[in-house]
Design an enzyme around this catalytic site. Structure first.
Site, PDB file in Angstrom:
ATOM      1  N   HIS A 107       2.437  -8.152  -1.607  1.00  0.00           N
ATOM      2  CA  HIS A 107       3.266  -6.949  -1.437  1.00  0.00           C
ATOM      3  C   HIS A 107       2.418  -5.701  -1.641  1.00  0.00           C
ATOM      4  CE1 HIS A 107       3.077  -7.372  -5.795  1.00  0.00           C
ATOM      5  NE2 HIS A 107       3.432  -6.108  -5.907  1.00  0.00           N
ATOM      6  N   HIS A 164      -1.409  -6.623  -2.454  1.00  0.00           N
ATOM      7  CA  HIS A 164      -1.938  -7.457  -3.526  1.00  0.00           C
ATOM      8  C   HIS A 164      -0.961  -8.577  -3.870  1.00  0.00           C
ATOM      9  CE1 HIS A 164       0.371  -4.120  -5.284  1.00  0.00           C
ATOM     10  NE2 HIS A 164       0.654  -4.930  -6.291  1.00  0.00           N
ATOM     11  N   ARG A 174      -1.003 -15.694 -18.035  1.00  0.00           N
ATOM     12  CA  ARG A 174      -1.435 -14.337 -17.657  1.00  0.00           C
ATOM     13  C   ARG A 174      -0.306 -13.377 -18.000  1.00  0.00           C
ATOM     14  NH1 ARG A 174      -4.401 -10.851 -14.555  1.00  0.00           N
ATOM     15  NH2 ARG A 174      -3.246  -9.325 -13.336  1.00  0.00           N
TER      16      ARG A 174
END
Ligand SMILES: O=C(O)CCC(=O)C(=O)O
Ligand SMILES: [Fe+2]
Length: 238
Positions: A107, A164, A174
């Site tokens: 997106h 990205h 993460r």
């Protein structure tokens, strides 16, 4: 309860509730640690925008940052958590299985500028013009800055909204924290006149952030929303 513990508790609760991709919208202006962080990253976003205006030789260097400093600025902070995910096999014959699962699909960010931080686990990738995906080295001590769709429109395509995505890691969690600097809903998204020239005519029709958001919500995450606001007959920039 001390505020830091309250943040930790809320974070833990949120983590427990969530599965492959976790998003927590922090709506707790009363938490001073969060408020101080938001204030600091907003200031950083404003400084960067002023430098960008200067670089584009726009005399009014606060033309972009003014939108973010506005009391009605529609900015937000998002915390992303990507729990570890086993590697994916593309098909039964392919070995070894070495594909990381997508945690946040491809997106571009719709707002003006994004200031992103993450822990030391990689996953963020950006797309180059030729479609190649480039991994971003994780560094908890630095900020990563994305140009958003609105800045692309306001600079008539001089700054390009970066596409990205974020992949999950097979063994580690993460975490990332993104501050999305946005204008007030009724702000008109236009290009400073100095940027429009006979050789670089306007690429986009003027629109408000509210109109853009409405259009964005009606589309899928990976869709190119700016294309909806492109001047008729212009095919060069999405
Ligand atoms: O987690 C990341 O590194 C990227 C997150 C992202 O792109 C977003 O929240 O819009
Ligand atoms: Fe993003």
């Amino acid at each position: 309860m001390p505020q830091r513990n309250l943040i930790k508790r809320n974070w833990k609760k949120a983590k427990e509730k969530q599965s492959s991709r976790s998003i927590v919208l922090v709506q707790c202006a009363q938490l001073s640690a969060v408020s101080a962080y938001i204030e600091a990253v907003r200031e950083l976003a404003c400084e960067l925008l002023d430098l960008m205006a200067e670089g584009l030789r726009v005399p009014d260097r606060s033309v972009f940052s003014r939108l973010i400093r506005d009391v009605d600025s529609d900015s937000l902070i998002r915390l992303n958590h990507y729990p570890p995910m086993p590697l994916l096999c593309q098909d039964e014959d392919s070995s070894p299985c070495n594909q990381n699962k997508v945690g946040f699909g491809e997106h571009s960010d719709p707002q003006i500028l994004t200031i992103l931080r993450s822990n030391d686990v990689g996953g963020l990738q950006i797309s180059l013009n030729d479609g190649a995906w480039v991994p971003v080295t994780p560094d908890p001590a630095t900020f990563w800055v994305n140009v958003g769709d609105l800045l692309q429109a306001m600079t008539n395509g001089r700054f390009v909204s970066v596409r990205h995505k974020a992949l999950t890691n097979s063994s580690k969690s993460r975490m990332s924290m993104a501050y999305f600097a946005g204008p007030p809903p009724n702000a008109r998204i236009t290009v400073p006149p100095e940027i429009i020239t006979p050789t670089k005519p306007a690429l986009y029709k003027p629109f408000t952030w509210a109109e853009f958001k409405k259009a964005a919500y009606a589309m899928r995450l990976g869709d190119r929303r700016l294309a909806l606001f492109r001047m008729e007959g212009d095919e060069q920039v999405a």
